[in-house]
Enzyme design. Structure first.
Site, PDB file in Angstrom:
ATOM      1  N   PHE A 107       0.819  -1.218   0.000  1.00 51.89           N
ATOM      2  CA  PHE A 107       0.000   0.000   0.000  1.00 51.89           C
ATOM      3  C   PHE A 107       0.850   1.264   0.000  1.00 51.89           C
ATOM      4  O   PHE A 107       0.593   2.201   0.738  1.00 51.89           O
ATOM      5  CB  PHE A 107      -0.949  -0.018   1.197  1.00 51.89           C
ATOM      6  CG  PHE A 107      -1.855  -1.216   1.188  1.00 51.89           C
ATOM      7  CD1 PHE A 107      -2.807  -1.383   0.195  1.00 51.89           C
ATOM      8  CD2 PHE A 107      -1.728  -2.206   2.157  1.00 51.89           C
ATOM      9  CE1 PHE A 107      -3.625  -2.506   0.169  1.00 51.89           C
ATOM     10  CE2 PHE A 107      -2.544  -3.321   2.136  1.00 51.89           C
ATOM     11  CZ  PHE A 107      -3.498  -3.472   1.142  1.00 51.89           C
ATOM     12  N   CYS A 108       1.829   1.287  -0.867  1.00 56.18           N
ATOM     13  CA  CYS A 108       2.750   2.412  -0.984  1.00 56.18           C
ATOM     14  C   CYS A 108       2.477   3.109  -2.313  1.00 56.18           C
ATOM     15  O   CYS A 108       2.006   2.488  -3.263  1.00 56.18           O
ATOM     16  CB  CYS A 108       4.187   1.872  -0.949  1.00 56.18           C
ATOM     17  SG  CYS A 108       5.476   3.103  -1.197  1.00 56.18           S
ATOM     18  N   GLY A 109       2.777   4.375  -2.394  1.00 58.92           N
ATOM     19  CA  GLY A 109       2.638   5.080  -3.660  1.00 58.92           C
ATOM     20  C   GLY A 109       3.531   4.502  -4.756  1.00 58.92           C
ATOM     21  O   GLY A 109       3.279   4.702  -5.944  1.00 58.92           O
TER      22      GLY A 109
END
Length: 183
Positions: A60-62
């Protein structure tokens, strides 16, 4: 005679295992649990003598869309010996709570085919040995999707921060340098 034979077998086995450990670079000494599997990844048996890109990942990281580029990198160079290893980590608080969810992001959402481990610590005193050695040879990851290019002898030839994409010319040049190291 049986005791002598058993002693000889044990001695030879210890000698062979010791010789194999001596040939395995420090970076690759150890194992990681494979994502959503009972299997373990023996780093030395799997990656020794091969160029390798190691990436600490998070679901769930950019930067999570970089999985697509990492898979493209792997597909582009795998026939030349390149290996890629993804190591999920929650060190920066952006990994899924379950292996099932991590696996879905990697395998279903992004079609990853290169090896992925279970979630590991990648920074600080509790980092797994692989990442302690990566940090010793370069620097510890400062965020998710830090990339380490390792040559066939187990030496880091370059490291890249999260913002460097898998198709960046500098990363590709480092990969090609690592591939040349196996010849």
């Amino acid at each position: 005679m049986l005791r002598f034979s058993l002693l000889l077998i044990v001695t030879l086995s210890a000698w062979v295992n010791g010789a194999q450990a001596a040939e395995c670079p420090q970076l690759l000494q150890g194992e990681l649990q494979k994502l959503r599997s009972q299997e373990r990844i023996d780093l030395c048996a799997t990656f020794a003598g091969k160029p390798l890109v190691v990436v600490n990942t998070a679901s769930f990281c950019g930067f999570t869309p970089q999985f697509k580029g990492l898979e493209a990198l792997y597909q582009r160079y795998k026939d030349q010996g390149l290996q890629v290893l993804g190591v999920p980590s929650d060190d920066f608080r952006q990994e899924a709570d379950s292996s099932e969810e991590t696996a879905k992001v990697c395998y279903v959402n992004y079609g990853v085919t290169f090896p992925m481990s279970e979630t590991q610590r990648v920074s600080g005193a509790n980092a797994v040995p692989l990442f302690k050695e990566l940090a010793a040879q370069s620097q510890a990851p400062r965020w998710n999707f830090s990339k380490y290019v390792v040559d066939a002898q187990g030496k880091v030839v370059a490291s890249f921060p999260s913002s460097v994409t898998p198709d960046d010319p500098a990363l590709l040049a480092a990969v090609e340098q690592a591939i040349a190291s196996q010849r």
